[in-house]
Design an enzyme around this catalytic site. Structure first.
Site, mmCIF file in Angstrom:
data_model
loop_
_atom_site.group_PDB
_atom_site.id
_atom_site.type_symbol
_atom_site.label_atom_id
_atom_site.label_comp_id
_atom_site.label_asym_id
_atom_site.label_seq_id
_atom_site.Cartn_x
_atom_site.Cartn_y
_atom_site.Cartn_z
ATOM 1 C CB SER A 75 -11.006 -1.755 -8.827
ATOM 2 O OG SER A 75 -9.816 -1.136 -8.402
HETATM 3 N N1 SAH Z 1 -5.991 -0.165 -10.877
HETATM 4 C C1 SAH Z 1 -5.720 -1.486 -10.360
HETATM 5 C C2 SAH Z 1 -6.126 -1.593 -8.900
HETATM 6 C C3 SAH Z 1 -4.981 -2.122 -8.127
HETATM 7 S S1 SAH Z 1 -5.087 -2.039 -6.371
HETATM 8 C C4 SAH Z 1 -6.347 -2.559 -11.242
HETATM 9 O O1 SAH Z 1 -7.076 -2.204 -12.168
HETATM 10 O O2 SAH Z 1 -6.080 -3.748 -11.022
HETATM 11 C C5 SAH Z 1 -4.042 -0.654 -6.044
HETATM 12 C C6 SAH Z 1 -2.630 -0.732 -6.541
HETATM 13 O O3 SAH Z 1 -1.986 0.474 -6.138
HETATM 14 C C7 SAH Z 1 -1.799 -1.876 -5.974
HETATM 15 O O4 SAH Z 1 -1.237 -2.613 -7.022
HETATM 16 C C8 SAH Z 1 -0.733 -1.173 -5.160
HETATM 17 O O5 SAH Z 1 0.527 -1.832 -5.166
HETATM 18 C C9 SAH Z 1 -0.643 0.173 -5.853
HETATM 19 N N2 SAH Z 1 -0.067 1.248 -5.053
HETATM 20 C C10 SAH Z 1 -0.234 1.518 -3.723
HETATM 21 N N3 SAH Z 1 0.478 2.588 -3.363
HETATM 22 C C11 SAH Z 1 1.135 3.024 -4.478
HETATM 23 C C12 SAH Z 1 2.033 4.099 -4.752
HETATM 24 N N4 SAH Z 1 2.442 4.955 -3.802
HETATM 25 N N5 SAH Z 1 2.496 4.235 -6.008
HETATM 26 C C13 SAH Z 1 2.118 3.392 -6.991
HETATM 27 N N6 SAH Z 1 1.269 2.351 -6.818
HETATM 28 C C14 SAH Z 1 0.782 2.173 -5.554
#
Ligand code: SAH
Length: 225
Positions: A75
């Site tokens: 993000s």
């Molecule tokens: N907080 C992260 C942002 C990652 S983007 C950071 O600091 O880098 C969002 C993430 O959510 C992705 O890695 C994606 O695989 C995950 N995601 C999407 N749906 C999900 C679910 N149902 N359960 C767990 N993770 C999920």
């Protein structure tokens, strides 16, 4: 609140990852309305360049989302800062993040001294994130699972932060929130969402506040290796 991190030489950074470059990002976040010094200090200290591929390290202190593989992104720092500020409003101890991704948001929360639990559905991303936690000496509990079920065995949580977008709030997460706790989640369609802050009331209901427009990758069902 002090920032808890073990910093090896590669975490200190040089050139485009130097302290001066990080300070510039912090100043920019301040100019854009981030006022909580604890959050700014965590952003200054946690080495974001170690949460992206080496080829992108020189862009790690730009205020922008960056690709982390598997179609996912780390993000934008402003969004991480805003969500962290909102989360701290509940003075939390135990927190749950859905969507570990690179592990950066979880590291920011752990650096603030919070007890962090994080769930990721993509096994490969979680393996890499866990290595980062270990090398920075961060004690973060993580699980490879579909985060839409939360982490009921470890609840209730004082704060839950969802870092992927869904068209509606997931009920299971509201249930795992302690009274007085907050749930922060992007809610809406694929192109843009509203960042919602929900406060759990004594009667179990959730009082909503809209923090503004954000763009997140989608919350998906099931898990993959
Ligand atoms: N907080 C992260 C942002 C990652 S983007 C950071 O600091 O880098 C969002 C993430 O959510 C992705 O890695 C994606 O695989 C995950 N995601 C999407 N749906 C999900 C679910 N149902 N359960 C767990 N993770 C999920």
């Amino acid at each position: 609140m002090s920032v808890r991190l073990r910093l090896q030489p590669e975490a200190i950074g040089t050139g485009m990852t130097s302290q001066r470059v990080r300070d510039r990002l912090v100043q920019r976040l301040r100019d854009e309305g981030i006022a909580d010094e604890r959050v700014l200090n965590a952003i200054r200290t946690v080495p974001r360049h170690l949460f992206v591929d080496e080829a992108l390290a020189t862009r790690a202190y730009e205020d922008t989302a960056l690709p982390i593989g598997h179609g996912q992104t780390i993000s934008q720092p402003w969004v991480v800062a805003r969500m962290t500020e909102a989360l701290l409003s509940a003075s939390p101890g135990k927190v749950l993040e859905i969507g570990t991704g690179s592990g950066y948001q979880a590291a920011i929360l752990a650096a603030l001294g919070l007890e962090v639990h994080t769930v990721e559905r993509i096994g490969e991303l979680l393996r890499v994130a866990r290595k980062r936690f270990r090398s920075l000496g961060l004690n973060i509990r993580s699980k490879h699972d579909d985060g839409r079920i939360g982490w009921p065995e470890n609840g209730p949580f004082d704060a839950i932060i969802v870092t992927a977008a869904a068209p509606a709030l997931v009920d299971a997460l509201g249930e795992q929130l302690a009274t007085g706790g907050v749930l922060i989640a992007p809610v809406g369609g694929a192109s843009s969402q509203s960042l919602m802050l929900l406060h759990k009331q004594a009667d179990g209901s959730l009082r909503q506040q809209d923090l503004g427009a954000v763009v997140f990758v989608p919350l998906l069902s099931g898990m993959i290796d």
